[in-house]
Design a protein around this motif. Sequence first.
Motif, PDB file in Angstrom:
ATOM      1  N   VAL A   1      -2.591   0.585  -4.284  1.00  0.00           N
ATOM      2  CA  VAL A   1      -1.850  -0.605  -3.864  1.00  0.00           C
ATOM      3  C   VAL A   1      -1.078  -1.151  -5.051  1.00  0.00           C
ATOM      4  CG1 VAL A   1      -2.035  -2.982  -3.028  1.00  0.00           C
ATOM      5  CG2 VAL A   1      -3.465  -1.194  -2.022  1.00  0.00           C
TER       6      VAL A   1
ATOM      7  N   GLY B   1      -6.713   8.455   2.831  1.00  0.00           N
ATOM      8  CA  GLY B   1      -6.682   7.183   3.531  1.00  0.00           C
ATOM      9  C   GLY B   1      -6.992   7.303   5.012  1.00  0.00           C
TER      10      GLY B   1
ATOM     11  N   LYS C   1      -7.196   4.343  -1.630  1.00  0.00           N
ATOM     12  CA  LYS C   1      -5.834   3.834  -1.521  1.00  0.00           C
ATOM     13  C   LYS C   1      -5.310   3.348  -2.871  1.00  0.00           C
ATOM     14  CE  LYS C   1      -3.767   3.097   1.641  1.00  0.00           C
ATOM     15  NZ  LYS C   1      -2.693   3.873   2.301  1.00  0.00           N
TER      16      LYS C   1
ATOM     17  N   ASP D   1       3.971  -0.260   3.698  1.00  0.00           N
ATOM     18  CA  ASP D   1       2.831  -1.117   4.065  1.00  0.00           C
ATOM     19  C   ASP D   1       2.867  -2.375   3.211  1.00  0.00           C
ATOM     20  OD1 ASP D   1       2.124   0.835   5.824  1.00  0.00           O
ATOM     21  OD2 ASP D   1       0.278   1.428   4.817  1.00  0.00           O
TER      22      ASP D   1
ATOM     23  N   ALA E   1      -2.489   4.096   7.065  1.00  0.00           N
ATOM     24  CA  ALA E   1      -3.702   4.908   7.184  1.00  0.00           C
ATOM     25  C   ALA E   1      -4.625   4.370   8.266  1.00  0.00           C
ATOM     26  CB  ALA E   1      -4.429   4.955   5.846  1.00  0.00           C
TER      27      ALA E   1
ATOM     28  N   ILE F   1      -9.779   0.709  -3.659  1.00  0.00           N
ATOM     29  CA  ILE F   1      -8.386   0.396  -3.962  1.00  0.00           C
ATOM     30  C   ILE F   1      -8.140   0.456  -5.463  1.00  0.00           C
ATOM     31  CG2 ILE F   1      -6.626  -1.418  -3.911  1.00  0.00           C
ATOM     32  CD1 ILE F   1      -7.917  -2.374  -1.284  1.00  0.00           C
TER      33      ILE F   1
ATOM     34  N   SER G   1      -3.649  -2.230   2.234  1.00  0.00           N
ATOM     35  CA  SER G   1      -4.194  -0.869   2.278  1.00  0.00           C
ATOM     36  C   SER G   1      -4.402  -0.369   3.711  1.00  0.00           C
ATOM     37  CB  SER G   1      -5.525  -0.815   1.528  1.00  0.00           C
ATOM     38  OG  SER G   1      -6.580  -1.404   2.282  1.00  0.00           O
TER      39      SER G   1
ATOM     40  N   LEU H   1      -0.069  10.863  -5.381  1.00  0.00           N
ATOM     41  CA  LEU H   1      -0.312  10.989  -3.946  1.00  0.00           C
ATOM     42  C   LEU H   1       0.196  12.319  -3.404  1.00  0.00           C
ATOM     43  CD1 LEU H   1       0.541   7.444  -2.541  1.00  0.00           C
ATOM     44  CD2 LEU H   1      -1.647   8.628  -2.341  1.00  0.00           C
TER      45      LEU H   1
ATOM     46  N   ASN I   1       1.407   5.426   0.488  1.00  0.00           N
ATOM     47  CA  ASN I   1       0.934   6.498   1.358  1.00  0.00           C
ATOM     48  C   ASN I   1       1.690   7.782   1.062  1.00  0.00           C
ATOM     49  OD1 ASN I   1      -0.711   4.799   3.462  1.00  0.00           O
ATOM     50  ND2 ASN I   1       1.253   3.734   3.271  1.00  0.00           N
TER      51      ASN I   1
ATOM     52  N   GLY J   1       0.827  -1.196   0.000  1.00  0.00           N
ATOM     53  CA  GLY J   1       0.000   0.000   0.000  1.00  0.00           C
ATOM     54  C   GLY J   1       0.863   1.249   0.000  1.00  0.00           C
TER      55      GLY J   1
END
Length: 332
Positions: free
Chosen positions: A323, A154, A321, A63, A126, A298, A122, A313, A40, A38
């Motif tokens: 991924v 997230g 999210k 993640d 978050a 996702i 995910s 992002l 972020n 995931g």
Amino acid sequence: MMRALLLDRPGPPSSCVGEAPRPAPGVGEVLVRVDAVGLNPVDYQLASGGHPLWTYPHIPGLDIAGVVEDAGPGPEPRVPTGTRVVWHQDLRRPGGLAAYATAPTDVLAVVPPGVGMAAAASLPCAGMTAYQAVVRRLRATRGQYALVQGASGGVGGFAVQLLAAAGATVIATASPSNHAYVRGLSADAVLDYRRDDLGAVLRAATEGRGFDAVVDTVSPASAAQGLRLLRHAGGLAAVAGRPSLDIVEPFGIAPSLHEIALGAAYTHGDVGSRADLAVMLTELLRLVDEGALTPLPIETVRLADAPDALERLAGRHVRGKIVVRLEEPSPA
């Protein structure tokens, strides 16, 4: 050797897919075949600034979800080979955007059979940040008014759900294009964060009493606005930078201010702090498995597309999210 996404220097993600040595697990660690990672905002921030302990090329991705394939020396690992696991990586170590990654066994959460690996990946950053803010720090309860600033991201998306599950009346801010989405997460009302009269409208939404709990995911300036909207003895959880308490009168509303710093469990915590990451993540997985918490929408991308995803992002307008799904690793 293994396929990996390699950062060649600090700065905007300039990474490319290349070959890196396959890691070997140390004492008390496991080797995990990575399935999903995931992404972020912190991944982009770290890539841009780098870290003093990194050596380049560096593998990003905090993640990580995958399958335990081997164990390092020492006593029998708590997580057996073949177990599906997920964890939030120590940012000082190589990350998960690679065929394999290593991790200490005490930070791993076991993925239940009913939860997919993309959904598991995910959750960590978050989900645990929102869980720390809502459940551990603010201790939201039924009958309270709660505000989530930046609710379409997230952390905000999970915070809205956790606050609603606690019985709070949830007011959220987001861009107009995300209002329907945030209401679908169980927000009672969603307001445009760009309104000139936002502060007055938010206070009116609480019938003038102010908020019991505020989760800010935007900036110190946004957190300062949330601090001013608290009722007496209310609490603010600051995810993206804390405001100064000096902006409110001493011995007035008597607010509590909570700085949320998930990764600090590694850099400033002890063994118990790190093990608590697995405790929180296990609870989130249980809630997802039981249908009490819904994974955010996702978008899955390939390893080669991760740099572009990190750039998106950075704009802070990604809904849900992103991924990265790893292809099957080539033989070692």
